[in-house]
Design a protein around this motif. Structure first.
Motif, PDB file in Angstrom:
ATOM      1  N   LEU A 161       0.826  -1.199   0.000  1.00  0.00           N
ATOM      2  CA  LEU A 161       0.000   0.000   0.000  1.00  0.00           C
ATOM      3  C   LEU A 161       0.867   1.260   0.000  1.00  0.00           C
ATOM      4  N   ILE A 162       0.314   2.340  -0.541  1.00  0.00           N
ATOM      5  CA  ILE A 162       1.039   3.594  -0.667  1.00  0.00           C
ATOM      6  C   ILE A 162       0.259   4.695   0.042  1.00  0.00           C
ATOM      7  N   LYS A 163       0.943   5.403   0.938  1.00  0.00           N
ATOM      8  CA  LYS A 163       0.293   6.433   1.742  1.00  0.00           C
ATOM      9  C   LYS A 163      -0.274   7.532   0.860  1.00  0.00           C
ATOM     10  N   GLY A 164      -1.509   7.916   1.131  1.00  0.00           N
ATOM     11  CA  GLY A 164      -2.164   8.978   0.386  1.00  0.00           C
ATOM     12  C   GLY A 164      -2.771   8.526  -0.915  1.00  0.00           C
ATOM     13  N   LYS A 165      -2.533   7.271  -1.292  1.00  0.00           N
ATOM     14  CA  LYS A 165      -3.101   6.732  -2.525  1.00  0.00           C
ATOM     15  C   LYS A 165      -3.924   5.484  -2.241  1.00  0.00           C
ATOM     16  N   THR A 166      -3.294   4.520  -1.589  1.00  0.00           N
ATOM     17  CA  THR A 166      -4.013   3.269  -1.331  1.00  0.00           C
ATOM     18  C   THR A 166      -4.223   3.004   0.153  1.00  0.00           C
ATOM     19  N   TYR A 167      -3.635   3.843   0.986  1.00  0.00           N
ATOM     20  CA  TYR A 167      -4.013   3.835   2.403  1.00  0.00           C
ATOM     21  C   TYR A 167      -3.886   5.253   2.933  1.00  0.00           C
TER      22      TYR A 167
END
Length: 297
Positions: A161-167
């Motif tokens: 997961l990627i902060k601000g995009k997928t979490y």
């Protein structure tokens, strides 16, 4: 297959202390540097033969020095209340609300003049450095929560997961509703209360997972309250289509509140500890390849 609660409880950790858990020296140095000028001005009072008059002259010339007086008593507040047999005072150390003579009274009766005049300390900067280290230990409880969040976040990232995009971190219920077109009124007293989740992410099949994180190394009533609260949250949210509550918790403190925790464990499928995260429990919630392909185009 239903998990065994006692086996799961036995994997709770006794500590998650990081290198900076015990004392955050960067924060200590930053706090001292903010008041270094004022402290060095007051250093002139150390060993003074006429400390009251010298203090009066300093305050008249550099009134900002009063702002550091509370920290000399290991207090963050800039107002200090004094109950005296003859009068009650509320000293303001940002904007003088008494005469200089009354601030002299404060310095004398609080013992600060004695500390300085008798040369019990050699340097106020060093003295406040020690005070800041001591006061910083009060922040350990908050740092425990921060460390737990950091650990959970590291596993979210490892899961792809990627902060601000997928979490997302620290997301309000209303923000979750807006972003994912959900009705979460059942968990907010029909919209009358707001709640903030530590993490929110979308897993396999588009399910929105809202997460809470905490760690308890010791016991207390807070644990029972938390377990009951999250049990209610689980029951309130179980009929919301496309939404699930997740609780990441750990700490041997739970062994003192195991019965309330077990009640939540029995109804909350997505309750995990750090051992579960180490064993890739997130894989059961996330399909990284499908999810990233869909959301990062």
């Amino acid at each position: 297959m239903k998990r065994n609660f006692d086996a799961w409880l036995s994997t709770m950790k006794d500590s998650i202390a990081s290198w900076t858990y015990y004392t955050d020296f960067n924060k200590v140095y930053e706090n001292v540097n903010k008041v270094k000028i004022e402290l060095n001005i007051l250093n002139s009072l150390i060993g003074s033969k006429d400390i009251e008059n010298e203090f009066k002259n300093i305050v008249n010339q550099y009134p900002n020095v009063l702002s550091v007086v509370p920290v000399l008593l290991a207090k963050r507040e800039k107002e200090i209340k004094i109950n005296d047999v003859s009068d009650n005072y509320v000293f303001n150390f940002i904007k003088m609300n008494y005469t200089v003579e009354q601030y002299i009274l404060f310095m004398r009766n609080s013992g600060l003049f004695n500390l300085l005049q008798k040369h019990i300390i050699n340097n106020l900067v060093d003295y406040v450095l020690g005070i800041e280290v001591g006061m910083d230990t009060n922040g350990r409880k908050n740092r425990t929560g921060d460390v737990m969040e950091d650990l959970v976040e590291s596993y979210l990232i490892k899961a792809g997961l990627i902060k601000g995009k997928t979490y997302f971190k620290e997301m309000w219920k209303s923000e979750v509703e807006k972003q994912y077109n959900l009705d979460l009124s059942s968990i907010s007293n029909e919209g009358k209360t707001e709640k903030r989740f530590d993490f929110v992410f979308v897993g396999a099949f588009g399910t929105v997972y809202a997460c809470e994180c905490n760690f308890y190394s010791g016991g207390g009533s807070k644990l029972n309250e938390t377990a009951r609260s999250y049990k209610n949250l689980t029951l309130e949210s179980q009929h919301i289509k496309g939404f699930q509550f997740v609780w990441f918790t750990d700490g041997v403190g739970w062994k003192t509140a195991k019965h309330n925790l077990e009640e939540t464990f029995d109804v909350l499928e997505n309750i995990y500890n750090l051992s579960d995260l180490e064993n890739h429990c997130l894989n059961s919630l996330i399909n990284p390849s499908d999810f990233l392909e869909k959301n990062l185009k």
